[in-house]
Write a protein that holds these residues in place. Structure first.
Motif, mmCIF file in Angstrom:
data_model
loop_
_atom_site.group_PDB
_atom_site.id
_atom_site.type_symbol
_atom_site.label_atom_id
_atom_site.label_comp_id
_atom_site.label_asym_id
_atom_site.label_seq_id
_atom_site.Cartn_x
_atom_site.Cartn_y
_atom_site.Cartn_z
ATOM 1 N N GLY A 100 0.810 -1.213 0.000
ATOM 2 C CA GLY A 100 0.000 0.000 0.000
ATOM 3 C C GLY A 100 0.840 1.259 0.000
ATOM 4 O O GLY A 100 0.537 2.228 -0.708
ATOM 5 N N LEU A 101 1.909 1.252 0.766
ATOM 6 C CA LEU A 101 2.802 2.414 0.794
ATOM 7 C C LEU A 101 3.486 2.619 -0.563
ATOM 8 O O LEU A 101 3.656 3.755 -1.020
ATOM 9 N N VAL A 102 3.868 1.530 -1.212
ATOM 10 C CA VAL A 102 4.489 1.644 -2.538
ATOM 11 C C VAL A 102 3.482 2.176 -3.549
ATOM 12 O O VAL A 102 3.807 3.045 -4.374
ATOM 13 N N VAL A 103 2.243 1.686 -3.487
ATOM 14 C CA VAL A 103 1.196 2.186 -4.384
ATOM 15 C C VAL A 103 0.994 3.681 -4.173
ATOM 16 O O VAL A 103 0.852 4.449 -5.135
ATOM 17 N N ALA A 104 0.986 4.122 -2.915
ATOM 18 C CA ALA A 104 0.815 5.550 -2.628
ATOM 19 C C ALA A 104 1.956 6.374 -3.207
ATOM 20 O O ALA A 104 1.740 7.460 -3.754
ATOM 21 N N LEU A 105 3.182 5.874 -3.098
ATOM 22 C CA LEU A 105 4.320 6.585 -3.677
ATOM 23 C C LEU A 105 4.191 6.689 -5.201
ATOM 24 O O LEU A 105 4.491 7.724 -5.786
ATOM 25 N N LEU A 106 3.729 5.615 -5.832
ATOM 26 C CA LEU A 106 3.577 5.621 -7.282
ATOM 27 C C LEU A 106 2.488 6.592 -7.725
ATOM 28 O O LEU A 106 2.576 7.184 -8.802
ATOM 29 N N CYS A 107 1.464 6.771 -6.887
ATOM 30 C CA CYS A 107 0.333 7.641 -7.238
ATOM 31 C C CYS A 107 0.481 9.038 -6.642
ATOM 32 O O CYS A 107 -0.448 9.849 -6.765
ATOM 33 N N ARG A 108 1.621 9.320 -5.998
ATOM 34 C CA ARG A 108 1.838 10.607 -5.336
ATOM 35 C C ARG A 108 0.745 10.884 -4.305
ATOM 36 O O ARG A 108 0.264 12.021 -4.179
ATOM 37 N N GLY A 109 0.358 9.849 -3.569
ATOM 38 C CA GLY A 109 -0.688 9.990 -2.567
ATOM 39 C C GLY A 109 -0.158 9.859 -1.153
ATOM 40 O O GLY A 109 1.057 9.760 -0.935
ATOM 41 N N HIS A 110 -1.079 9.854 -0.194
ATOM 42 C CA HIS A 110 -0.734 9.772 1.222
ATOM 43 C C HIS A 110 -1.507 8.613 1.859
ATOM 44 O O HIS A 110 -2.520 8.156 1.317
ATOM 45 N N VAL A 111 -1.018 8.168 3.014
ATOM 46 C CA VAL A 111 -1.542 6.948 3.618
ATOM 47 C C VAL A 111 -1.912 7.187 5.070
ATOM 48 O O VAL A 111 -1.159 7.834 5.816
ATOM 49 N N LEU A 112 -3.074 6.664 5.456
ATOM 50 C CA LEU A 112 -3.497 6.648 6.850
ATOM 51 C C LEU A 112 -3.354 5.219 7.349
ATOM 52 O O LEU A 112 -3.992 4.301 6.818
#
Length: 339
Positions: free
Chosen positions: A51-63
């Motif tokens: 999930g963290l890698v997906v967020a990095l790829l999408c320039r997003g943030h994680v809760l």
């Protein structure tokens, strides 16, 4: 004329196209190596790592949501070390001020001028620990950083580093003295990942490592080395952006989000921003699994972590034990899947 085989077609492709493919494959291999590298410090949390890698790829943030002691902080630190990125941690408390995060202007008596002292938000991976323990005024100081990737001090915008990711944690079982995040801020998080308690076997592995001298504060001693970097992320992001989405898949994403708005268990369904977020995460997941196109299973795989924090349960449904995940699971079961 003989039809070209996949091999001859690849050789006939322009050099630029072949270079992009090579860079994409190399970046994918580097990011896949993250799991093994982070596993040297964190046991049994592969979904959160992905999930963290997906967020990095999408320039997003994680809760990140989980009880204390399930390695949420260690997970972010290990990810930063494996990617050779800068990371900072902020412990959110009731007396934390916005300037403690963004930075402030400080008067220098020697020069009789104000100089900007950057706060911890100027980093690649910001760990916002227990974000719901600070008042809304301080929580909102992250809104501009998360959305615009800049902070404005005294009317002057200051850009944040790239990549930039906020990984915020919150405790799901202790609500005394907390300030629940408003829907507007929850919507700024691309994913909400649950970090569960480990299985019996994984917990035995954790204790065995500690008995053998593992120190969670010394990641170098654990053998964690950088296996990817900003260049790999750039190549991966370009490949994800080139991942194709058919009209049927786009319609499937829309149908899922519209179905949440019609659910009798919800007072708030997923917004169009939620639909675009689901499409982005599905594309990243498709690329990570080795495809340059999205299939319905990609959408299903990312639907819960992408949408669970974007919907709101009715009080009566919550009292009956209905959860956001159970509603989304029912929606996925009823929305027709494109063929």
């Amino acid at each position: 004329m003989t039809a070209p085989t996949p091999e001859t077609a690849e050789l006939a492709a322009p050099a630029e196209t072949r270079a992009v493919a090579v860079n994409s494959d190399s970046a994918r291999a580097s990011l896949e190596a993250l799991r093994a590298e982070i596993a040297k410090a964190v046991v049994g949390q592969d979904p959160a790592v992905t999930g963290l890698v997906v967020a990095l790829l999408c320039r997003g943030h994680v809760l990140l949501e989980g009880v204390p002691g399930v390695a949420k902080t260690l997970l972010v630190r290990a990810l930063a070390a494996s990617l050779e990125l800068d990371t900072k941690r902020v412990q959110f408390t009731p007396d934390l001020m916005p300037s403690d995060i963004t930075g402030s202007l400080v008067y220098d008596a020697r020069t009789a001028e104000f100089s900007f002292q950057p706060g911890p938000v100027f980093t690649n991976l910001l760990l916002a620990d227990e974000i719901n323990r600070t008042p809304p005024k301080t929580q909102s100081s992250l809104l501009e950083a998360m959305e615009e990737r800049q902070v404005t001090i005294d009317g002057s915008p200051r850009l944040l580093p790239d990549p930039f990711l906020v990984a915020a944690t919150q405790n799901p079982v202790e609500y005394e003295g907390t300030y629940p995040l408003p829907e507007a801020q929850l919507d700024r998080f691309l994913l909400k990942l649950t970090v569960p308690l480990p299985s019996r076997e994984d917990e035995i592995d954790v204790l065995t490592r500690h008995a053998e001298g593992f120190n969670p504060r010394d990641l170098k001693a654990a053998g964690i080395q950088p296996v990817a970097g900003p260049a790999d992320l750039d190549a991966a992001r370009a490949a994800v952006a080139a991942t194709s989405v058919s009209p049927e898949i786009a319609a499937y994403v829309v149908d899922i989000c519209r179905a949440t708005r019609e659910s009798p268990s919800l007072t708030l369904g997923a917004s169009p921003r939620g639909a675009t977020a689901l499409l982005s995460t599905a594309r990243a997941w498709a690329w990570l699994t080795g495809r340059d196109y999205v299939i319905p299973d990609d959408v299903k795989a990312l639907a819960l972590p992408t949408l669970r924090h974007r919907i709101q349960l009715r009080p009566e449904a919550e009292m009956e034990g209905v959860t956001a995940d159970s509603v989304l699971t029912a929606v996925l079961a009823h929305v027709p899947v494109p063929r």
